[in-house]
Design a protein around this motif. Sequence first.
Motif, PDB file in Angstrom:
ATOM      1  N   ASP A  10      32.119  37.852  43.035  1.00 29.33           N
ATOM      2  CA  ASP A  10      31.623  37.866  41.661  1.00 29.33           C
ATOM      3  C   ASP A  10      32.172  36.680  40.867  1.00 29.33           C
ATOM      4  O   ASP A  10      33.302  36.227  41.095  1.00 29.33           O
ATOM      5  N   GLN A  12      33.700  34.915  37.470  1.00 27.76           N
ATOM      6  CA  GLN A  12      34.652  35.377  36.464  1.00 27.76           C
ATOM      7  C   GLN A  12      33.956  35.577  35.122  1.00 27.76           C
ATOM      8  O   GLN A  12      32.996  34.878  34.790  1.00 27.76           O
ATOM      9  N   SER A  13      34.450  36.528  34.353  1.00 28.06           N
ATOM     10  CA  SER A  13      33.915  36.751  33.013  1.00 28.06           C
ATOM     11  C   SER A  13      34.321  35.606  32.089  1.00 28.06           C
ATOM     12  O   SER A  13      35.334  34.929  32.316  1.00 28.06           O
ATOM     13  N   ARG A  15      35.634  33.756  28.578  1.00 30.08           N
ATOM     14  CA  ARG A  15      36.810  34.001  27.743  1.00 30.08           C
ATOM     15  C   ARG A  15      36.401  34.084  26.280  1.00 30.08           C
ATOM     16  O   ARG A  15      35.651  33.253  25.784  1.00 30.08           O
ATOM     17  N   GLY A  27      30.137  33.227  31.325  1.00 27.78           N
ATOM     18  CA  GLY A  27      30.558  33.806  32.597  1.00 27.78           C
ATOM     19  C   GLY A  27      30.220  32.887  33.757  1.00 27.78           C
ATOM     20  O   GLY A  27      29.275  32.096  33.695  1.00 27.78           O
ATOM     21  N   GLY A  51      29.581  36.678  36.269  1.00 26.96           N
ATOM     22  CA  GLY A  51      30.551  37.194  35.312  1.00 26.96           C
ATOM     23  C   GLY A  51      29.902  37.444  33.959  1.00 26.96           C
ATOM     24  O   GLY A  51      28.899  36.818  33.600  1.00 26.96           O
TER      25      GLY A  51
END
Length: 245
Positions: A10, A12-13, A15, A27, A51
Amino acid sequence: MELNGTVSVDGQSGRAHTSSYSPASGGGAGGSLLVVASRLSGTGTLSADGGAGADGYGSDDSNGGSGGRIAIHAYETSRGVSFTGAVRARAGAAYGSWGAQAAAGTVYWCDGRASESEAALEGEANVHRCGVRRLELDNSDRVLTPYFTQLQLPAWRRLVEVDELHLGSGVQLAVPGPPVFDPVAMPLNRTAVVLGNVTGVGSGTSALHALAGTTVSLAGLRPGCDESARTGSGFARARSSGSCP
């Protein structure tokens, strides 16, 4: 191969903002997974989700990342038989004020093994001797996306056949043409894509975009609903209707 846990690539989300007037970062896109096994079994999960977007200052929120790519080549029929887990490549959810949802990724099943003689009859359309070729695009409960999921093809590929095309809600699939196409000088230098059975809740609302030099045949709809879209120098958009699932 037995899978009862989770294999994830997956993204990353994003910030969230850390100070006034700062936007959020978007994301990350989902990654890629290739599984080659004599048989896939278990109840686990393969995931290449994008994300999620994040909270920005004011209305400067961000979008999620696009879904990634998963390809599964199982020599013995596995999907829904020995493997009953989840395989997904969804876009990450857009956050707050960001309105345009990112594109779904793709899940491709080469499920089971065709004989050499059967595969030879199909030529380049079945170079991996797949028993069933299934392509899935599914953004789950995400809103309709204006972005296209691109079908990636080698430059030499001129014929693609998909036995089953599964479309989730609100997805869009784009089929590229050949690297070089001229409708006058090279009218036969085309990419042909044949789609078999079209399923899923998005079969009546999703869109298929064919670029110049592409012939797309929808061969798996019920009688009276077969369609073919051939594009010359322009851009064609075909949408299946609710009466022809």
